[in-house]
Write a protein that holds these residues in place. Sequence first.
Motif, mmCIF file in Angstrom:
data_model
loop_
_atom_site.group_PDB
_atom_site.id
_atom_site.type_symbol
_atom_site.label_atom_id
_atom_site.label_comp_id
_atom_site.label_asym_id
_atom_site.label_seq_id
_atom_site.Cartn_x
_atom_site.Cartn_y
_atom_site.Cartn_z
ATOM 1 N N GLN A 153 -77.509 -53.233 -95.393
ATOM 2 C CA GLN A 153 -78.312 -54.142 -94.650
ATOM 3 C C GLN A 153 -79.638 -53.753 -94.426
ATOM 4 N N ALA A 154 -80.708 -54.568 -94.945
ATOM 5 C CA ALA A 154 -82.232 -54.323 -94.810
ATOM 6 C C ALA A 154 -82.534 -55.372 -93.711
ATOM 7 N N PRO A 155 -83.535 -54.808 -92.797
ATOM 8 C CA PRO A 155 -84.141 -55.775 -91.788
ATOM 9 C C PRO A 155 -84.491 -57.087 -92.283
ATOM 10 N N GLY A 156 -83.751 -58.153 -91.440
ATOM 11 C CA GLY A 156 -84.137 -59.395 -91.620
ATOM 12 C C GLY A 156 -83.118 -60.054 -92.951
ATOM 13 N N LYS A 157 -82.258 -59.371 -93.539
ATOM 14 C CA LYS A 157 -81.371 -59.754 -94.526
ATOM 15 C C LYS A 157 -79.965 -59.618 -94.081
ATOM 16 N N GLU A 158 -79.238 -60.368 -94.829
ATOM 17 C CA GLU A 158 -77.680 -60.284 -94.868
ATOM 18 C C GLU A 158 -77.154 -59.009 -95.385
ATOM 19 N N ARG A 159 -76.185 -58.547 -94.844
ATOM 20 C CA ARG A 159 -75.457 -57.342 -95.474
ATOM 21 C C ARG A 159 -74.949 -57.759 -96.896
ATOM 22 N N GLU A 160 -75.189 -56.675 -97.765
ATOM 23 C CA GLU A 160 -74.843 -57.013 -99.118
ATOM 24 C C GLU A 160 -74.164 -55.878 -99.731
ATOM 25 N N PHE A 161 -73.067 -56.161 -100.786
ATOM 26 C CA PHE A 161 -72.183 -55.205 -101.193
ATOM 27 C C PHE A 161 -73.074 -54.432 -102.257
ATOM 28 N N VAL A 162 -72.479 -53.072 -102.220
ATOM 29 C CA VAL A 162 -73.346 -51.916 -102.944
ATOM 30 C C VAL A 162 -72.309 -51.500 -103.987
ATOM 31 N N ALA A 163 -71.062 -51.020 -103.497
ATOM 32 C CA ALA A 163 -70.023 -50.367 -104.593
ATOM 33 C C ALA A 163 -68.768 -50.301 -103.678
ATOM 34 N N ALA A 164 -67.825 -50.172 -104.570
ATOM 35 C CA ALA A 164 -66.384 -50.266 -104.033
ATOM 36 C C ALA A 164 -65.521 -49.511 -105.177
ATOM 37 N N GLN A 165 -64.269 -49.152 -104.549
ATOM 38 C CA GLN A 165 -63.405 -48.250 -105.390
ATOM 39 C C GLN A 165 -62.135 -48.406 -104.831
ATOM 40 N N ASP A 166 -61.146 -48.642 -105.883
ATOM 41 C CA ASP A 166 -59.937 -48.802 -105.162
ATOM 42 C C ASP A 166 -59.133 -47.670 -104.774
ATOM 43 N N TRP A 167 -57.842 -47.518 -104.366
ATOM 44 C CA TRP A 167 -57.201 -46.284 -103.652
ATOM 45 C C TRP A 167 -57.078 -45.304 -104.687
ATOM 46 N N SER A 168 -56.849 -45.464 -105.819
ATOM 47 C CA SER A 168 -56.885 -44.387 -106.784
ATOM 48 C C SER A 168 -57.909 -43.951 -107.641
ATOM 49 N N GLY A 169 -59.090 -44.861 -107.405
ATOM 50 C CA GLY A 169 -60.315 -44.384 -107.888
ATOM 51 C C GLY A 169 -60.399 -44.673 -109.483
ATOM 52 N N SER A 170 -59.307 -45.409 -109.854
ATOM 53 C CA SER A 170 -59.443 -45.713 -111.142
ATOM 54 C C SER A 170 -60.208 -47.182 -111.583
ATOM 55 N N ASN A 171 -60.574 -48.116 -110.303
ATOM 56 C CA ASN A 171 -61.337 -49.363 -110.468
ATOM 57 C C ASN A 171 -62.522 -49.029 -109.697
ATOM 58 N N THR A 172 -63.559 -49.241 -110.408
ATOM 59 C CA THR A 172 -64.843 -49.194 -109.491
ATOM 60 C C THR A 172 -65.929 -50.451 -109.711
ATOM 61 N N TYR A 173 -66.722 -50.820 -108.830
ATOM 62 C CA TYR A 173 -67.420 -52.062 -108.847
ATOM 63 C C TYR A 173 -68.766 -51.432 -108.221
ATOM 64 N N TYR A 174 -69.881 -52.291 -108.795
ATOM 65 C CA TYR A 174 -71.112 -51.795 -108.333
ATOM 66 C C TYR A 174 -71.740 -53.262 -108.323
ATOM 67 N N ALA A 175 -72.824 -53.194 -107.467
ATOM 68 C CA ALA A 175 -73.760 -54.415 -107.487
ATOM 69 C C ALA A 175 -74.670 -54.209 -108.669
ATOM 70 N N GLY A 176 -75.150 -55.262 -109.080
ATOM 71 C CA GLY A 176 -76.135 -55.313 -110.469
ATOM 72 C C GLY A 176 -77.301 -54.363 -110.095
ATOM 73 N N SER A 177 -77.648 -54.628 -108.827
ATOM 74 C CA SER A 177 -79.112 -53.601 -108.416
ATOM 75 C C SER A 177 -78.998 -52.150 -108.335
ATOM 76 N N VAL A 178 -77.883 -51.712 -108.367
ATOM 77 C CA VAL A 178 -77.579 -50.061 -108.234
ATOM 78 C C VAL A 178 -76.833 -49.900 -109.277
ATOM 79 N N LYS A 179 -76.320 -50.662 -110.299
ATOM 80 C CA LYS A 179 -75.450 -49.969 -111.500
ATOM 81 C C LYS A 179 -76.120 -49.245 -112.224
ATOM 82 N N GLY A 180 -75.875 -48.141 -112.441
ATOM 83 C CA GLY A 180 -76.500 -46.884 -113.324
ATOM 84 C C GLY A 180 -77.293 -45.931 -112.450
ATOM 85 N N ARG A 181 -77.538 -46.331 -111.372
ATOM 86 C CA ARG A 181 -78.315 -45.439 -110.277
ATOM 87 C C ARG A 181 -77.422 -44.754 -109.305
ATOM 88 N N PHE A 182 -76.457 -45.349 -108.864
ATOM 89 C CA PHE A 182 -75.574 -45.161 -107.534
ATOM 90 C C PHE A 182 -74.142 -44.907 -108.107
#
Length: 123
Positions: free
Chosen positions: A39-68
Motif C-alpha cells: 500500500q502506497a500513500p494515498g492508494k489502496e492496498r494492492e496484490f503483489v504475489a501469492a503462493q499456495d501451501w505447497s509452493g506449486s502455484n504462484t501468482y504475481y501482479a503484472g507490475s512485478v512479474k519478472g522482477r519479484f
Amino acid sequence: QGQLVESGGGLVQAGGSLRLSCAASGRAFRSYGMGWFRQAPGKEREFVAAQDWSGSNTYYAGSVKGRFTISRDNGNDTVDLQMNSLQPEDTAVYYCAASNVAVGRMAEVYEYWGQGTQVTVSS
C-alpha cells in the motif's frame, strides 16, 4: 492466535534489490496460502504475489512479474519476497498475509495480516 511478522524493508536506490521475509507463528501456516500486498500513500492496498501451501502455484501482479519472486520455507514457517530492479513506484508498505481458504489476488480471502514493513525506493 496466529501471527505474521515482516522484516527486511528499507531504503534502496532505483535498480537495487531487497528481500522481505515473513515469519509465521501460532498456526499451522505451512498449510496456508501466503501472499504479499503493498500500500502506497494515498492508494489502496494492492496484490503483489501469492503462493499456495505447497509452493506449486504462484501468482504475481503484472507490475512485478519478472522482477519479484515469492518463495516459502514450510520447515521454518517463513515466506520471502525477493525484489529486484526496484523502481520508485515500488515504494510502499509491504504486508504479508495468510489464507486458510484460498490463495489469490483478493485481500478478502486472507485472514491473517502482518503489521507491514516499509520499502522506499529513491530515484
